[in-house]
Write a protein that holds these residues in place. Structure first.
Motif, PDB file in Angstrom:
ATOM      1  N   THR A   5       1.123  -1.159  -0.019  1.00  0.00           N
ATOM      2  CA  THR A   5       0.111   0.270  -0.117  1.00  0.00           C
ATOM      3  C   THR A   5       0.633   1.238  -0.031  1.00  0.00           C
ATOM      4  N   SER A   6       0.513   1.722  -0.685  1.00  0.00           N
ATOM      5  CA  SER A   6       2.043   2.991  -0.713  1.00  0.00           C
ATOM      6  C   SER A   6       1.100   4.587  -1.331  1.00  0.00           C
ATOM      7  N   THR A   7       1.544   5.413  -0.381  1.00  0.00           N
ATOM      8  CA  THR A   7       1.322   6.908  -1.013  1.00  0.00           C
ATOM      9  C   THR A   7       2.810   7.129  -1.489  1.00  0.00           C
ATOM     10  N   ILE A   8       2.403   8.363  -2.192  1.00  0.00           N
ATOM     11  CA  ILE A   8       4.132   8.963  -2.737  1.00  0.00           C
ATOM     12  C   ILE A   8       5.067   8.853  -2.150  1.00  0.00           C
ATOM     13  N   ASP A   9       5.592   9.263  -0.964  1.00  0.00           N
ATOM     14  CA  ASP A   9       6.484   9.195   0.045  1.00  0.00           C
ATOM     15  C   ASP A   9       6.785   7.891   0.607  1.00  0.00           C
ATOM     16  N   TRP A  10       6.188   7.065   0.789  1.00  0.00           N
ATOM     17  CA  TRP A  10       6.056   6.094   2.030  1.00  0.00           C
ATOM     18  C   TRP A  10       5.182   5.043   1.913  1.00  0.00           C
ATOM     19  N   VAL A  11       5.984   3.403   2.068  1.00  0.00           N
ATOM     20  CA  VAL A  11       5.338   2.326   1.239  1.00  0.00           C
ATOM     21  C   VAL A  11       5.688   1.419   2.362  1.00  0.00           C
ATOM     22  N   ARG A  12       3.891   0.693   2.748  1.00  0.00           N
ATOM     23  CA  ARG A  12       3.510   0.036   4.051  1.00  0.00           C
ATOM     24  C   ARG A  12       4.026  -1.030   3.098  1.00  0.00           C
ATOM     25  N   CYS A  13       4.693  -1.766   4.001  1.00  0.00           N
ATOM     26  CA  CYS A  13       5.238  -3.042   4.337  1.00  0.00           C
ATOM     27  C   CYS A  13       3.623  -4.125   4.406  1.00  0.00           C
ATOM     28  N   PRO A  14       3.537  -4.738   3.302  1.00  0.00           N
ATOM     29  CA  PRO A  14       2.571  -5.925   3.682  1.00  0.00           C
ATOM     30  C   PRO A  14       2.508  -7.149   4.604  1.00  0.00           C
ATOM     31  N   SER A  15       4.185  -7.126   4.877  1.00  0.00           N
ATOM     32  CA  SER A  15       4.025  -8.329   6.251  1.00  0.00           C
ATOM     33  C   SER A  15       4.523  -8.050   7.513  1.00  0.00           C
ATOM     34  N   LYS A  26      14.752   1.514  -1.639  1.00  0.00           N
ATOM     35  CA  LYS A  26      14.921   1.234  -2.807  1.00  0.00           C
ATOM     36  C   LYS A  26      17.008   1.302  -2.537  1.00  0.00           C
ATOM     37  N   ARG A  27      17.218   1.958  -1.291  1.00  0.00           N
ATOM     38  CA  ARG A  27      18.268   2.207  -1.067  1.00  0.00           C
ATOM     39  C   ARG A  27      18.933   0.122  -0.505  1.00  0.00           C
ATOM     40  N   SER A  28      16.983   0.066   0.076  1.00  0.00           N
ATOM     41  CA  SER A  28      17.577  -1.878   0.491  1.00  0.00           C
ATOM     42  C   SER A  28      17.364  -2.321  -0.462  1.00  0.00           C
ATOM     43  N   SER A  29      17.210  -2.035  -1.225  1.00  0.00           N
ATOM     44  CA  SER A  29      16.859  -2.770  -2.788  1.00  0.00           C
ATOM     45  C   SER A  29      15.181  -3.125  -2.268  1.00  0.00           C
ATOM     46  N   GLY A  30      15.146  -3.030  -2.149  1.00  0.00           N
ATOM     47  CA  GLY A  30      13.351  -3.578  -1.919  1.00  0.00           C
ATOM     48  C   GLY A  30      13.006  -4.698  -1.342  1.00  0.00           C
ATOM     49  N   VAL A  31      13.664  -4.158  -0.377  1.00  0.00           N
ATOM     50  CA  VAL A  31      13.519  -5.105   1.107  1.00  0.00           C
ATOM     51  C   VAL A  31      13.306  -4.072   2.523  1.00  0.00           C
ATOM     52  N   CYS A  32      12.118  -4.564   2.955  1.00  0.00           N
ATOM     53  CA  CYS A  32      11.885  -4.405   3.983  1.00  0.00           C
ATOM     54  C   CYS A  32      13.148  -4.073   4.765  1.00  0.00           C
ATOM     55  N   PRO A  33      13.416  -3.091   5.519  1.00  0.00           N
ATOM     56  CA  PRO A  33      14.145  -2.665   7.384  1.00  0.00           C
ATOM     57  C   PRO A  33      13.413  -3.310   8.141  1.00  0.00           C
ATOM     58  N   GLU A  34      12.756  -3.178   8.819  1.00  0.00           N
ATOM     59  CA  GLU A  34      11.908  -4.137   9.878  1.00  0.00           C
ATOM     60  C   GLU A  34      11.615  -5.402  10.191  1.00  0.00           C
ATOM     61  N   CYS A  35      11.265  -5.872   8.840  1.00  0.00           N
ATOM     62  CA  CYS A  35      10.604  -7.398   8.618  1.00  0.00           C
ATOM     63  C   CYS A  35      11.385  -8.427   7.440  1.00  0.00           C
ATOM     64  N   ASN A  36      12.837  -7.673   6.935  1.00  0.00           N
ATOM     65  CA  ASN A  36      12.931  -8.550   5.773  1.00  0.00           C
ATOM     66  C   ASN A  36      12.590  -8.893   4.928  1.00  0.00           C
ATOM     67  N   HIS A  37      10.597  -8.431   4.952  1.00  0.00           N
ATOM     68  CA  HIS A  37      10.182  -8.730   3.037  1.00  0.00           C
ATOM     69  C   HIS A  37      10.367  -8.063   2.352  1.00  0.00           C
ATOM     70  N   HIS A  38      11.098  -9.204   1.242  1.00  0.00           N
ATOM     71  CA  HIS A  38      10.861  -8.995   0.665  1.00  0.00           C
ATOM     72  C   HIS A  38       9.468  -8.805  -0.677  1.00  0.00           C
ATOM     73  N   PHE A  39      10.041  -6.765  -0.961  1.00  0.00           N
ATOM     74  CA  PHE A  39       9.119  -6.967  -2.247  1.00  0.00           C
ATOM     75  C   PHE A  39       9.164  -7.505  -3.433  1.00  0.00           C
ATOM     76  N   ARG A  40       8.525  -6.915  -4.106  1.00  0.00           N
ATOM     77  CA  ARG A  40       8.203  -7.133  -5.823  1.00  0.00           C
ATOM     78  C   ARG A  40       9.304  -6.461  -6.663  1.00  0.00           C
ATOM     79  N   LEU A  41       9.539  -7.052  -7.545  1.00  0.00           N
ATOM     80  CA  LEU A  41      10.947  -5.610  -7.778  1.00  0.00           C
ATOM     81  C   LEU A  41       9.901  -5.390  -9.412  1.00  0.00           C
ATOM     82  N   SER A  42      10.009  -4.670 -10.224  1.00  0.00           N
ATOM     83  CA  SER A  42      10.064  -4.511 -11.590  1.00  0.00           C
ATOM     84  C   SER A  42      11.208  -5.795 -11.815  1.00  0.00           C
ATOM     85  N   LEU A  43      11.114  -5.935 -13.444  1.00  0.00           N
ATOM     86  CA  LEU A  43      12.077  -6.438 -14.257  1.00  0.00           C
ATOM     87  C   LEU A  43      12.979  -5.254 -14.262  1.00  0.00           C
TER      88      LEU A  43
END
Ligand SMILES: [Zn+2]
Length: 318
Positions: A5-15, A26-43
């Motif tokens: 779930t995302s707003t412009i600057d913030w993304v809510r981790c689904p986990s 973006k800096r963490s390559s799409g991995v949640c810094p709180e719980c290590n959830h790997h977000f899906r990436l575009s190709l």
């Protein structure tokens, strides 16, 4: 990073439901810094993370065709147009040449945001052409999958891609060239049942969902409750369906190690001759290579023509 779930600057981790600053994600390559959830990436983001800067040389995309004149709630050409606008891609798959820490390879990948990563005639053709590049240049092939399965709008043409892409994997094997499959979240249906599970090494990320039919369909069919973690990376790793589960931050390094090991095995086997990478078995119709003894390293086993381990064999043929 679509599963959020995302707003412009913030993304809510689904986990873990934490709000993560988009730039931090973006800096963490799409991995949640709180719980290590790997977000899906575009190709394109995935390719940028994995390949050396400036090394990616994509081939022109294969234009999708509306062979059946198919319309469900809207005509297929309208769906294609929407997907093209949304993703900036023509067909939903990219293929070409790239390099990982200096080692060249052919790459094909599927964009999940393009009609659910479904396998169209164009996607199948991209896989086959990527294998052709690998065979022509005698380099490894990396296939990055993310798919819900077949593209129903192309009917039997979509289903045919299972045979076509499996043949491409077969050509790689016959030539003794390494074929690495990176199965990303989610990989399902005809893609799982064809090229995505036919590689020498199957890699995935923590938490990725991989299967043939989805869990709700299976549950309704067998009328049993499925175990916790069903079809997730750790569950499949435990049962021999995938070879390695790698955290995203280590993925490029792990791919590089594999490529290096494959190259070393090929060098130890003598030279670039596919026969020199063959197995110890006598040549047969299924394995027509020379019986030249191959290097004994673990890496060389990955390029051998031994039959696949049975759990994966069953999955691929189901
Ligand atoms: Zn989280």
């Amino acid at each position: 990073m679509s599963n959020s779930t995302s707003t412009i600057d913030w993304v809510r981790c689904p986990s873990c439901s934490a709000f993560v600053y988009r730039k931090r994600l973006k800096r963490s390559s799409g991995v949640c810094p709180e719980c290590n959830h790997h977000f899906r990436l575009s190709l394109p983001d995935r390719l940028e993370q994995l390949l050396d800067a400036g090394s990616w040389a994509p081939e022109p995309e294969v234009e999708p065709l509306d062979v059946l004149g198919f319309a469900d709630s809207k005509p297929y050409p309208s769906r294609l147009e929407e997907a093209q606008k949304k993703t900036g891609l023509r067909s939903g798959a990219l293929y070409g040449r790239g390099a990982i820490e200096g080692l060249p390879l052919a790459v094909v990948g599927i964009e999940f945001a393009f009609i659910g990563g479904s396998m169209s005639g164009g996607v199948g053709e991209a896989v086959a052409r990527a294998a052709d590049i690998a065979l022509r240049d005698r380099i490894p092939l990396l296939a990055i999958s993310a798919s819900g399965g077949a593209r129903m709008q192309e009917g039997v043409v979509s289903l045919m891609q299972m045979a076509k892409t499996s043949q491409a994997a077969g050509r790689m094997r016959a030539a003794g060239l390494p074929f690495i499959c990176l199965l990303t979240d989610p990989t399902y249906g005809g893609v799982t049942a064809s090229f995505a599970t036919l590689g020498d090494v199957l890699i995935t990320e923590p938490g990725a969902h991989i299967g043939f039919a989805g869990p709700s369909v299976i549950q309704q069919t067998i009328r049993q409750t499925l175990p916790d973690g069903f079809q997730t990376a750790a569950f499949l790793m435990e049962r021999g369906m995938v070879d390695i589960v790698v955290a995203r931050e280590d993925l490029k390094g792990r791919l590089h190690s594999l490529l290096k090991a494959f190259a070393a095995a090929a060098a130890a086997a003598g030279e670039d001759d596919p026969a020199a990478r063959g197995c110890r078995r006598r040549p047969t119709a299924r394995c027509p290579r020379s019986p030249t003894p191959r290097a004994s390293s673990a890496a060389s086993r990955g390029t051998s023509c031994r039959p696949r381990a049975s759990p994966r064999g069953r999955a691929a043929s189901s």
